[in-house]
Design a protein around this motif. Structure first.
Motif, PDB file in Angstrom:
ATOM      1  N   GLU A  75      22.703  -7.820  -0.848  1.00 36.33           N
ATOM      2  CA  GLU A  75      23.332  -8.288   0.391  1.00 36.33           C
ATOM      3  C   GLU A  75      24.791  -7.870   0.517  1.00 36.33           C
ATOM      4  O   GLU A  75      25.311  -7.783   1.623  1.00 36.33           O
ATOM      5  N   HIS A 163      13.486  -2.357   5.806  1.00 42.59           N
ATOM      6  CA  HIS A 163      14.081  -3.435   5.012  1.00 42.59           C
ATOM      7  C   HIS A 163      13.778  -3.274   3.522  1.00 42.59           C
ATOM      8  O   HIS A 163      13.183  -4.161   2.905  1.00 42.59           O
ATOM      9  N   ALA A 166      14.959  -6.058   0.557  1.00 44.69           N
ATOM     10  CA  ALA A 166      14.881  -7.338   1.250  1.00 44.69           C
ATOM     11  C   ALA A 166      13.422  -7.722   1.481  1.00 44.69           C
ATOM     12  O   ALA A 166      13.030  -8.879   1.303  1.00 44.69           O
ATOM     13  N   ASP A 167      12.610  -6.749   1.906  1.00 46.74           N
ATOM     14  CA  ASP A 167      11.154  -6.911   1.953  1.00 46.74           C
ATOM     15  C   ASP A 167      10.627  -6.231   0.692  1.00 46.74           C
ATOM     16  O   ASP A 167      10.318  -5.033   0.683  1.00 46.74           O
ATOM     17  N   HIS A 192      20.543  -3.053   2.277  1.00 43.20           N
ATOM     18  CA  HIS A 192      19.873  -4.339   2.443  1.00 43.20           C
ATOM     19  C   HIS A 192      20.081  -4.806   3.883  1.00 43.20           C
ATOM     20  O   HIS A 192      21.141  -4.592   4.471  1.00 43.20           O
ATOM     21  N   ARG A 193      19.091  -5.446   4.464  1.00 38.60           N
ATOM     22  CA  ARG A 193      19.190  -5.836   5.880  1.00 38.60           C
ATOM     23  C   ARG A 193      20.338  -6.797   6.160  1.00 38.60           C
ATOM     24  O   ARG A 193      20.808  -6.902   7.304  1.00 38.60           O
ATOM     25  N   LYS A 194      20.827  -7.489   5.127  1.00 41.60           N
ATOM     26  CA  LYS A 194      21.935  -8.433   5.310  1.00 41.60           C
ATOM     27  C   LYS A 194      23.282  -7.858   4.887  1.00 41.60           C
ATOM     28  O   LYS A 194      24.280  -8.578   4.857  1.00 41.60           O
ATOM     29  N   ASP A 202      20.393  -4.491   9.950  1.00 38.91           N
ATOM     30  CA  ASP A 202      19.003  -4.857  10.216  1.00 38.91           C
ATOM     31  C   ASP A 202      18.421  -3.839  11.198  1.00 38.91           C
ATOM     32  O   ASP A 202      18.307  -4.074  12.401  1.00 38.91           O
ATOM     33  N   HIS A 229       6.554  -3.876   6.457  1.00 38.24           N
ATOM     34  CA  HIS A 229       7.373  -5.072   6.284  1.00 38.24           C
ATOM     35  C   HIS A 229       6.737  -5.977   5.238  1.00 38.24           C
ATOM     36  O   HIS A 229       5.578  -5.806   4.872  1.00 38.24           O
ATOM     37  N   ASN A 284      10.359  -5.171  17.983  1.00 41.67           N
ATOM     38  CA  ASN A 284      10.802  -4.112  17.087  1.00 41.67           C
ATOM     39  C   ASN A 284      11.318  -2.922  17.895  1.00 41.67           C
ATOM     40  O   ASN A 284      10.635  -2.419  18.794  1.00 41.67           O
TER      41      ASN A 284
END
Length: 327
Positions: A75, A163, A166-167, A192-194, A202, A229, A284
């Protein structure tokens, strides 16, 4: 006193020795020179091709190469929002490479500090063009991602991993799918998506990313895509997978084939084109770009068991490949 008639003979002998020495030096130089750098698909200048015969280079394990790339994502790993010019330049570089104009692609991509090299998967012997951000190894990586293009034939489809980490293990599934089906392109996010401020990294939900610019270019070319995902166990109770055509309906045939193949392997699939399923990816961004171009798009959510267990993941990739091999 030396007879003048012998001088031409002596001179000829000296020239003969010199010619032999020169030939030997050239022969040694050729033996030690790098090979495999053709204008379109060869290795980088000054380094041997990974696919060269004779055991000089066994190549890379493509899955390990990709999971090694994503291993440091977290993150706080950093992300810098690209400008419109940055996004357009990377997408144009990918387009040039798909048009078999590698030297031009390399020059274009170098404008934004991206590089192209050829890697060979040692398990399959297939060659891929790797498009990578040179900032990856620096103190402040931009997080703009990578692209892998199958060089063994025309590009026909893409697998998208928005992702990674993260995923969990979606990057592994993407790499394995690329290996299993010819004609593929893997587009993988670089952070990372965050990692970005305000959700900037994201990429599945933003248009202002390098990831989206590349996927939009692929959709413009009519290449169908599948986006991978990961979901939690309680996100879709009673289901192992949620399969969806996103916001469009151009991939219903492919979605049905995928769901049937997953079912045959013992997985319970929520079919979002038939019923109301959670995590169907209706918003999406890459799916909407595909819909705008009337291009098939699949949005697939995998539960933890499939992503955490290698054998389960292998079976899921087999099911995915029943679709991608038909594209």
């Amino acid at each position: 006193m030396t007879n003048s008639c012998t001088r031409p003979i002596a001179t000829a002998k000296k020239l003969g020795v010199l010619a032999l020495v020169t030939a030997a030096v050239l022969s040694l130089a050729q033996c030690g020179s790098p090979s495999g750098s053709d204008g379109e698909h060869g290795g980088e200048e000054g380094r041997p091709s990974a696919s060269a015969p004779g055991g000089r280079d066994d190549g890379d394990d493509l899955t390990e190469l990709i999971t090694g790339y994503t291993a440091g994502f977290h993150e706080d790993s950093g992300y810098r929002r690209p400008s419109r010019t940055d996004r357009r330049t990377v997408a144009e570089g990918v387009a040039l490479l798909l048009d078999h104009r590698r030297p031009e692609a390399e020059r274009r991509l170098s404008d934004v500090d991206f590089a192209v090299r050829t890697v060979t998967d040692k398990a399959t012997g297939r060659r891929y063009a790797e498009i990578a951000d040179r900032s990856e190894g620096g103190a402040a990586p931009r997080g703009w991602g990578r692209v892998y293009i199958d060089l063994e034939g025309p590009a026909r489809w893409s697998v998208q991993v928005p992702h990674p980490v993260a995923d969990q293990n979606t990057e592994r599934l993407g790499a394995e799918l690329l290996r299993r089906s010819p004609g593929g392109i893997l587009v993988i996010a670089g952070a990372h998506r965050k990692a970005g401020r305000g959700g900037g990294a994201d990429v599945a939900h933003r248009r202002d990313t390098v990831f989206h610019a590349i996927c939009a270019e692929l959709a413009r070319r009519g290449l169908p895509g599948v986006q991978l995902h990961g979901m939690a166990d309680d996100s879709a109770p009673g289901y192992d997978v949620v399969a969806s055509t996103g916001s469009g309906d151009k991939a219903v045939r492919e979605a049905r084939a995928l769901a049937d193949s997953l079912k045959d392997r013992g997985y319970k699939v929520c079919r979002a084109w038939v019923k109301d399923c959670p995590l169907a990816g209706r918003k999406n961004i890459q799916g909407r770009a595909a819909e705008d171009r009337n291009v098939p798009f699949l949005h697939v959510e995998f539960g933890p068991a499939i992503r955490e267990k290698r054998e389960e993941g292998r079976r899921a990739v087999e099911a995915l490949s029943t679709v991608t091999r038909g594209w």
